[in-house]
Design an enzyme around this catalytic site. Structure first.
Site, PDB file in Angstrom:
ATOM      1  CE  LYS A  24      44.015  11.597 -67.192  1.00 50.78           C
ATOM      2  NZ  LYS A  24      43.395  10.901 -68.327  1.00 50.78           N
ATOM      3  CE  LYS A  31      40.720   4.829 -64.258  1.00 49.03           C
ATOM      4  NZ  LYS A  31      41.592   5.457 -65.264  1.00 49.03           N
ATOM      5  CG  ASP A  33      42.992   9.363 -71.053  1.00 55.43           C
ATOM      6  OD1 ASP A  33      43.719  10.361 -70.988  1.00 55.43           O
ATOM      7  OD2 ASP A  33      42.555   8.793 -70.033  1.00 55.43           O
ATOM      8  CE  LYS A  85      37.798   7.687 -66.497  1.00 58.12           C
ATOM      9  NZ  LYS A  85      38.722   8.780 -66.832  1.00 58.12           N
TER      10      LYS A  85
END
Length: 311
Positions: free
Chosen positions: A221, A130, A201, A128
């Site tokens: 999360k 950013k 997200d 992943k």
């Protein structure tokens, strides 16, 4: 009896201006059993002071990390009493192996290439990156070249773009075979023509209904959602709608990461999902306890013991 212990964990290098993780460990004792929970505070959600007050008073409505900590300690005890891993308290069919992605954090092109190659060599099948800057294509191309075509490349924009710019950037990046992009814009509106699948997200905590309406993948999360059970409920709602689910940490300590791993395993009982985001322990200099659930060969192997499986 409940104990509340503050902690401070240093990051190996800053990540989006975060240099350390602070919070509380919650310990519940019941005879010979010990239940563990963790409140890892993310700036902008609740303060350390608010979390501590919430834990000591039981007023947890506006303190998601504090609520996560107390609930997790209770779930850990409950799973120990039943003699099952926490994942199988949530769903008896839960597997005990969870594929994990690796978050890339290097700041320069040579370091990023080395980090990506090392992640692939370590067995991670998803990495992943950013994004949200001016050099996104160049960085993503470096990662794609470093890991080869067999490793999935996931992006996370953290809401950096508006819809017009997001579609432009995603169209540029699509030839690199991007698995998905997390939160390209703050609200995900106007992205129906995106050539890359969209994941919600940050907006899941703000507006889960809108997140499920505008995304194909939901990122959960537990620390930010107020606990494993709240995240588990959202996961089931998302899967009922045909959406895919990614469980990730919020740069938590070992206790919070273990909780996320158990939740991800329960989600896998309902079918294959994108790799979970559980490999963030390697970004910490310090930790709360030995990490029995650290990924090996890109897989988190949950101990087949009652509770969280931490020593």
């Amino acid at each position: 009896m409940m104990q509340i212990e503050p902690y401070r964990l240093r990051l190996r290098q800053p990540i989006r201006e975060i240099e350390e993780r602070r919070g509380f460990v919650v310990l519940l004792r019941e005879g010979d059993l010990l239940g563990r929970g963790e409140a890892c505070i993310l700036p902008g959600t609740e303060s350390l002071e608010e979390a501590e007050v919430a834990l000591r008073t039981g007023r947890l409505d506006r303190a998601p990390a504090a609520r996560h900590a107390l609930e997790l300690a209770q779930l850990d005890l409950q799973a120990q009493r039943k003699g099952v891993p926490l994942a199988r308290l949530l769903d008896p069919r839960a597997p005990l192996e969870v594929p994990s992605s690796a978050l890339l954090v290097a700041r320069t092109v040579p370091e990023l290439a080395r980090e990506a190659r090392q992640a692939a060599a370590d067995g991670f099948r998803t990495v992943k990156l950013k994004v949200g800057g001016d050099d996104d294509f160049a960085l993503a191309a470096v990662v794609r070249d470093a890991v080869g075509p067999e490793v999935a490349l996931r992006l996370d924009a953290n809401g950096a773009w508006d819809a017009t710019l997001a579609l432009e950037r995603l169209s540029e990046l699509a030839p690199l075979d991007i698995e998905l992009c997390e939160q390209p814009t703050p609200d995900l509106l106007g992205l129906e023509s995106s050539p890359i699948p969209i994941a919600a997200d940050e907006m899941v905590a703000r507006d889960p209904a809108a997140a499920m309406e505008h995304a194909q993948i939901i990122v959960l999360k537990p620390m930010l959602l107020g606990g494993v059970l709240a995240a588990w409920e959202l996961a089931q709602r998302a899967m009922q709608r045909g959406l895919r689910v990614i469980v990730t940490t919020a740069l938590d300590g070992a206790i919070g990461r273990a909780a996320a791993a158990h939740l991800a395993a329960a989600v896998l009982a309902h079918g294959p999902q994108p790799a979970a985001g559980l490999a963030t322990g390697r970004l910490l200099i310090d930790d709360l306890c030995p990490d029995a659930l650290a990924p090996r060969d890109g897989i988190v192997r949950i101990p087949d013991v009652p509770g969280l499986g931490l020593s």
